[in-house]
Enzyme design. Structure first.
Site, mmCIF file in Angstrom:
data_model
loop_
_atom_site.group_PDB
_atom_site.id
_atom_site.type_symbol
_atom_site.label_atom_id
_atom_site.label_comp_id
_atom_site.label_asym_id
_atom_site.label_seq_id
_atom_site.Cartn_x
_atom_site.Cartn_y
_atom_site.Cartn_z
ATOM 1 N N GLU A 48 5.434 3.956 6.077
ATOM 2 C CA GLU A 48 4.683 2.983 5.266
ATOM 3 C C GLU A 48 4.309 1.753 6.092
ATOM 4 O OE1 GLU A 48 7.641 3.131 1.878
ATOM 5 O OE2 GLU A 48 5.753 3.021 0.771
ATOM 6 N N GLU B 95 10.835 10.547 0.512
ATOM 7 C CA GLU B 95 11.579 9.875 -0.560
ATOM 8 C C GLU B 95 11.932 10.801 -1.717
ATOM 9 O OE1 GLU B 95 9.019 8.617 1.072
ATOM 10 O OE2 GLU B 95 9.445 6.525 1.583
#
Ligand code: NAD
Length: 702
Positions: free
Chosen positions: A106, A126
């Site tokens: 990210e 995730e």
């Protein structure tokens, strides 16, 4: 070493380096430091570009997920950091190496350009922890690579390599060299050509076919309804497609927090950390080195021996398989070849690989072939006299320093160790069937097992792709010992009037892969029944004639499960159907043992009667120091017994249900059913934790 974040200047280019061993995970503290350094860069107009990189063996491999459970955790600062990075008015380059995962990717997505060393792996995993990328990942990734690949990566959690990432537009170049050098020279070129920041947030998301992609993704995640994250990942991508960037960020932020707070994410995080922790051996320091294992021996080429040998051949380790007769040896080797060929037919192995692996396997009919092996595992018939004899012979033949392991499920490791005459070199290596597939390996430490033997076992287990968990010596070790009380209650419930289908349905509704009746029919009620009879003969069972009476009767009446077409169920092929003959058998057994039959047994009672004694047994196992940690018990059940990972294992599940409730329920059954045989005795540890408000799954053995 304390984590550091440094900002250095080199010829007008700023290098922001994260150094937080071992994997540069982003904690809240590191995020705050990064933000300070990003602001310093922003305020210094002399600096022409910024490179973000990390020290050590990898770029940022994720957020520090341990912080997710802290009461004061907030994820907004992650998203804010990414916004500030992206908003910078001069070029920002992420220089990646090792892995860029989760919050690491990210951060890279928020940079204006990304360069990666060959071999770098990237992903947003995730979902495997029950959450989603909550720092803009769900909004930026689709803008860079399209909704389809973004959904694929986020829903599977899989990683992609640098070359594929380049093709997909996820990165801008693959370049060898030190990350900071590669990053600075890339940044220098950008500065020289006067490049303006290329912000991911401003990119238009490619939309052709996107509605079709979204609708397929929705259909896919609806099948995984027990897990909240996949659905929410799709919602985030829908937001990325349909809403302006900041509105999408708001959706992501809210959905991330819902996932983080869910019990499913708590369960998955618990198992993730428990699995890592299970590899640690309390009381053995890091200076103890493993012994070298370059050649392995397996005794017995049956169901287990063949599967065990395949593990080593798959890892490129030469393996000798010894049988006591030609026919069994040929059959065993042929079964291994068949197994490999089935995998090859599915396209998962080349024919060359099949030959290479078969070439590593050498069959033999004499124990002499084991003389130069570093590790020998016996997987002969489950019979104490046969195993004693085998271990005694191994003790004489194996070279000094060789490790001897037994795959026994039920026998006393210390007796076998003694028979080998080398208790320090001896331990249990309890593989699960099919041994080439199942991940769990119970590593059983005997009274005399040397520390370096234990260290070697953990090491070699990981080499062959297993999840090792250490158990002390007791009947059934961790898993099968707990299973025993579960199967005991299932048989009682059947005699009291529940049907196999009702029991299996109630248990499978919790997410377990298979209820007890289907499981025993698949494994063979003959194997299970014989074990009960052996134990009765050895005097190690309660003096209760109705103890697991159903499985014993199935054995005696030739109903051995799927393989004979009848067991708890009747079978048409592999499909189980209810069998009136089985009901009659249970009625007879109930009469014989004076057990009252009832017309109504609730699903709640089935779950409590089968699972709560199993949980109680897990607590006893901890109390006795058989398992090192509560998490180890949960890993055994999640990896070896099909316990649903979204429940986190039986002890985690007990913590969620509330330990006072578990204790009261056990007490209730003890009173209502009578406790003549101690079935409802409650572990002192469990009682204590229920009183103090402690958690079983976080408990360590004394
Ligand atoms: P199996 O009957 O399929 O195989 C045993 C093999 O050992 C046979 O091929 C036999 O010929 C060979 N053998 C017997 N005595 C021998 C000797 N003296 N020398 C060389 N070979 C000999 O049994 P299995 O299911 O593979 O079980 C083997 C062991 O694994 C047992 O201890 C069992 O408890 C344990 N185990 C089995 C399972 C399972 O699900 N089957 C799971 C975990 C552990």
């Amino acid at each position: 070493m304390n984590p550091t974040v440094t900002l250095n200047e080199h010829d007008g280019i700023a290098i922001l380096c994260i150094d937080a061993p071992p994997v540069n995970a982003l904690s809240l503290a590191i995020v705050a430091r990064l933000r300070d350094e990003v602001r310093r860069f922003a305020a210094n107009a002399q600096l022409q570009a910024l490179v973000i990189c990390a020290a050590g063996r990898t770029f940022v491999a994720g957020a520090d997920a341990r912080e997710f459970s802290k009461p004061d955790f907030t994820h907004e600062s992650f998203g804010d950091l990414m916004r500030e990075v992206e908003a910078l008015d001069r070029p920002v380059v992420a220089a990646l190496h090792g892995t860029a995962l989760g919050a690491g990717l990210e951060l890279a997505l928020a940079c204006h350009w990304r360069v990666a060393a060959p071999g770098t792996r990237m992903g947003l995993p995730e979902v495997l922890l029950g959450v989603l990328a909550g720092a803009g990942g769900t909004q930026r990734l689709p803008r860079l690579v399209g909704a389809e690949l973004a959904l694929d990566l986020m829903l599977s959690g899989r990683q992609i390599g640098a070359d594929d990432a380049l093709k997909a537009g996820l990165i801008d170049a693959v370049v060898s060299g030190e990350p900071q050098d590669v990053g600075s020279s890339f940044a220098r070129t950008l500065v020289e050509r006067g490049a303006k920041p290329l912000r991911t947030r401003d990119r238009a998301l490619p939309t052709p076919g996107v509605e079709e992609v979204l609708s397929q993704a929705r259909a896919q995640v609806n099948k995984r309804a027990a897990y909240p994250a996949p659905q929410r990942i799709v919602q985030c991508v829908e937001a990325a497609v349909h809403l302006p960037f900041e509105e999408g960020m708001a959706v992501e932020s809210q959905l991330f927090d819902e996932c983080r707070r869910s019990s499913v994410s708590g369960a998955l995080r618990h198992l993730f950390f428990a699995q890592r922790e299970a590899a640690r051996l309390p009381g053995i320091d890091n200076s103890v080195r493993p012994r070298a294992i370059t050649k392995v021996g397996v005794v017995g080429a049956g169901t287990m021996g063949g599967g065990i040998a395949m593990n080593f051949a798959n890892a490129g380790i030469a393996t000798v398989i010894v049988e006591n007769n030609e026919v069994a040896l040929e059959r065993g080797l042929a079964r291994i070849r068949d197994n490999y060929q089935i995998t090859a037919a599915k396209g998962k192995l080349s024919s060359q690989d099949v030959e290479t692996r078969m070439g590593l396997l050498q069959g033999a009919l004499s124990f002499d072939a084991l003389a130069d092996c570093d590790l020998v595992i016996e997987a002969v018939f489950e019979n104490l006299e046969i195993k004693r004899d085998v271990c005694e012979r191994l003790g004489r033949i194996c070279k000094p320093g060789a490790i001897i392991g037994s795959n026994t499920s039920t026998l006393d490791i210390d007796l076998l160790a003694e028979a080998s005459g080398r208790p320090a070199d001896f331990l249990g290596l309890h593989f699960f069937s099919p041994a080439n597939v199942m991940k769990l390996l119970e590593v059983v430490r005997g009274a005399g097992t040397a520390p370096d033997v234990l260290v070697t076992a953990m090491h070699i287990a990981r080499t062959i792709g297993k999840v090792p968990v250490v158990s002390g010596v007791c009947y059934g070790f961790i898993g099968n010992r707990m299973l025993e009380s579960y199967l005991r209650e299932a048989d009682f419930l059947l005699m009291e009037g529940a049907s196999p289908a009702q029991i299996d349905r109630a248990i499978e509704a919790l997410g377990l892969a298979m209820g007890p009746c289907r499981m025993l029919d698949m494994a063979g009620t003959d194997v299970a029944g014989k074990i009960v009879l052996e134990r009765a003969k050895a005097g190690s069972l309660p003096a209760d004639p109705s103890y697991r009476a159903v499985v014993v009767r199935l054995l005696e009446s030739g109903r051995h499960g799927q393989k004979t077409g009848a067991g708890y169920y009747r079978y048409e092929g592999r499909t189980p159907t209810d069998d009136p003959g089985f009901t009659t058998m249970c009625e007879e057994l109930a009469r014989q043992h004076g057990i009252a039959r009832r017309s109504e047994i609730s699903d709640a009672e089935i779950v409590q009667r089968c699972l709560y004694p199993l949980i109680n047994e897990g607590a006893c196992i901890l109390e006795e120091g058989i398992a090192y940690r509560g998490g180890d018990v949960d890993v055994v059940w999640a990896q070896g017994y099909g316990f649903p990972d979204h429940q986190g294992g039986p002890l985690f599940m007990a913590d969620q249900l509330g330990l006072p409730h578990i204790v009261q329920t056990l007490q209730h059954y003890g009173e209502s059913r009578g406790n003549a045989f101690g079935y409802w005795n409650i572990s002192a540890l469990l009682r204590g934790l229920a009183l103090e408000g402690g958690r079983l799954s976080e408990q360590r053995a004394p």
